[in-house]
Design an enzyme around this catalytic site. Structure first.
Site, mmCIF file in Angstrom:
data_model
loop_
_atom_site.group_PDB
_atom_site.id
_atom_site.type_symbol
_atom_site.label_atom_id
_atom_site.label_comp_id
_atom_site.label_asym_id
_atom_site.label_seq_id
_atom_site.Cartn_x
_atom_site.Cartn_y
_atom_site.Cartn_z
ATOM 1 C CG LEU A 273 -0.469 -0.129 2.600
ATOM 2 C CD1 LEU A 273 -0.104 1.232 3.191
ATOM 3 C CD2 LEU A 273 -1.513 -0.794 3.479
ATOM 4 C CB SER A 274 1.323 4.153 0.709
ATOM 5 O OG SER A 274 1.832 5.459 0.635
ATOM 6 C CG ASN A 275 5.994 5.606 -1.103
ATOM 7 O OD1 ASN A 275 5.316 6.220 -1.915
ATOM 8 N ND2 ASN A 275 6.833 6.214 -0.289
ATOM 9 N N GLY A 277 2.481 -0.034 -2.586
ATOM 10 C CA GLY A 277 1.641 -0.322 -3.740
ATOM 11 C C GLY A 277 2.319 0.067 -5.040
#
Length: 613
Positions: A273-275, A277
């Site tokens: 998730l986020s970076n 992801g």
């Protein structure tokens, strides 16, 4: 001891006689990846310790920081326990109204082993961490390896609440990587950094997670992601691939009778998730050998060549213009957009006035100036929902923090020559420059989120003595994107190197993103990426989840949680359906109906609010 170190496995042998009473076996061919640059540290986690919560359970994870018997000399086991707790609390909503453990998710005790080492991608000067968690109840009939890079700038446990919480109870092994980020901070004051076990050592005493070039004792603190000189973001996909290969090799060691573990006999699911992801989507574009069986990316920081906008672009834009735009009445009820007493923060009106005084913003009143700033952001692709949620990012000064750190990383700068005069320095409890408190320094690896400020480290510099002292530094950072200087061209080249490549056509891929994400807005990230895939005859599933945003952990703040829903349960559902496709022959659909949740409201989360069927 709850944590029992079995042995440090050398790269040249499976085990030393002193480490085990069992006869040594010849290593399987894949059990020593050539990208490892350290020995492999193997630890057992059972009894009052486990893989998923280090023995804390859900209540302990949500509670006060796990203590150290000697704060000046925390043990590796204590540091690990607190690092796991820090990463759970920083990502998941563990608050009493959030529903974790009752409506969705669980934190069962999962006994097993951990294998951890330093690895290095070709051309990099600094290593990254790789770590495999192997549950004792590994499912040999459904050989599953989940690969998870850390979220944000976090350390190696940064994806445990997503990948670990989903995969370990199912009998999957879970491989993590910090992808060249993490809290292996190097303090020039005592010339110390972080060892593989999380404890600190001085330069020359041991191999360190990050060892920058020498500098004077007053050079401050060096951060691996920001100061390695490697532009680590460009290698996030390679880090994920190495974590997968490390995971297979360590499964060979863990279960030699079942070796070899390969992508042909073990399903590998990449998720983050986020970076994290963005990292799994980078890895998907580099996977020309069919390593990954499926990919699930939540709120990814992903860049497509020629489409969308890179984070350094919209972060520097938001840092300058959003404080003023939030002064419009339309955001009066947005959480964090007003002071606790309901008044407009003085800095917001001050930003409007400063931009107007420089001739950059029309309007004779704060209201008119705020409306002009808002219209500027809307014209550049921001939605009202993203802007409202981004009030939290603005209130916590994250735009400046992100822009300063990432600009340094992209320009491959060290701790003493960050762009625009920024630097990281240690501070005391009054936030005044001072040598690091020894107990705080000892806990950095466990407590840090990978990008200061926090834990006794501040972001200094980038200020002037005007009425809006932060604006000069922000304008300098913005010019690195909009300008044409040598530095600006170098930064553009580094950003271009982070773009994702097209994944193979038959790869099952699911992207989920909160419609209200104010940190990585969908209009700049997931939407252009998914459109690009579809234009190239890929069939990703895309859920743009209403009322979800970037920081599930922020939902523990009642006013913030009341207007949102968590994104994590949708990630678990996507992983469940990926599992059903890979192991139960469920068809991979061209699309799935996007859930239609409604905000949690002032009470506790209820399953019906999520609209998950």
């Amino acid at each position: 001891m709850n944590l029992r170190t079995l042995c440090v496995l050398p790269l040249l042998a499976l085990a030393l006689p002193a480490c085990s009473t069992h006869p040594s076996r010849a290593e399987p061919a894949m059990s020593r990846p050539d990208f490892l640059v350290s020995d492999v540290r193997v630890t057992e986690h059972r009894d009052q310790d486990d893989l998923l919560s280090a023995g804390l359970g859900l209540g302990g994870l949500a509670g006060a920081p796990s203590p150290f018997a000697d704060p000046l000399h925390p043990t590796p086991a204590e540091l690990r326990r607190r690092a796991i707790q820090t990463n759970w609390k920083g990502i998941a909503d563990l608050g009493p109204l959030g529903g974790y453990g009752t409506v969705y998710g669980a934190v069962p005790s999962v006994p097993g082993r951990e294998f951890q080492a330093f690895a290095r991608v070709p051309g990099a000067s600094q290593p990254h961490r790789v770590l495999l968690q192997v549950p004792d109840a590994f499912d040999a009939q459904h050989r599953c390896l989940v690969v998870a890079p850390s979220s944000g700038s976090r350390g190696v446990y940064g994806a445990i609440s997503l990948a670990g919480a989903w995969g370990l109870p199912k009998g999957c092994a879970v491989a993590y990587t910090d992808k060249g980020t993490g809290a292996g901070y190097f303090d020039y004051a005592d010339d110390s950094g972080v060892q593989l076990d999380g404890t600190r050592a001085r330069r020359g005493e041991a191999m360190l997670e990050f060892e920058p070039p020498p500098a004077t004792a007053d050079a401050g603190v060096a951060i691996k992601q920001m100061h390695s000189g490697d532009n680590p973001e460009a290698d996030w996909g390679r880090d994920v691939i190495q974590a997968a290969q490390f995971g297979l090799a360590m499964l060979d060691r863990a279960f030699p009778a079942q070796a070899p573990f390969t992508a042909q006999n073990t399903k590998i699911i990449a998720t983050g998730l986020s970076n994290g992801g963005g990292a799994v989507l980078q890895a998907a574009g580099l996977d020309d050998q069919g390593l990954f069986a499926g990919v699930v990316a939540l709120e990814p920081n992903v860049l497509v060549p020629g489409l969308g906008r890179p984070m350094i672009d919209y972060a520097t834009e938001a840092a300058i213009w959003l404080p003023c735009a939030l002064a419009t009445p339309r955001f009066a009820a947005a959480p964090f957009a007003r002071a606790p007493d309901g008044s407009l923060p003085p800095a917001y009106a001050g930003r409007c006035a400063a931009l107007h005084a420089q001739g950059r913003l029309a309007g004779a009143t704060t209201a008119a100036q705020a409306e002009a700033a808002y219209q500027r952001l809307r014209a550049h692709g921001w939605t009202d929902e993203a802007l409202a949620t981004a009030a939290s990012t603005t209130a916590f000064d994250l735009w400046r923090v992100i822009a300063a750190g990432y600009a340094s990383s992209y320009l491959r700068r060290g701790a003493t020559d960050m762009p625009c005069g920024f630097r990281y320095l240690t501070v005391d409890h009054a936030n005044q420059p001072a040598p690091a408190d020894p107990a705080t320094r000892a806990a950095w690896w466990a407590d840090g989120v990978g990008i200061p400020p926090g834990n006794g480290i501040a972001l200094g510099g980038g200020m002037d003595h005007g009425d809006d002292p932060a604006l000069a530094g922000l304008d300098c950072l913005r010019q690195l994107w909009t300008g044409d200087s040598v530095d600006a061209r170098a930064l553009h080249a580094s950003v271009a190197a982070t773009a994702s490549k097209l994944p193979r056509a038959d790869l099952p891929l699911w992207v989920l993103h909160g419609a209200g994400d104010g940190l990585l807005p969908t209009a700049f990230t997931s939407e252009p990426y998914v459109a690009w895939l579809r234009d190239n005859e890929r069939t990703p599933i895309y859920w743009r989840v209403p009322h979800a945003q970037h920081f599930d952990a922020f939902l523990a703040v009642p006013a913030f949680g009341a207007v949102h829903v968590p994104l994590m349960p949708y990630g678990y559902v996507a992983l469940d359906r990926m599992w059903a496709h890979l192991f139960q022959a469920a068809a991979w659909p061209a699309s799935q109906p996007v859930p239609a949740p409604h905000p949690r409201g002032p009470g506790a989360l209820d399953a019906s609010m999520l609209d998950l069927r």
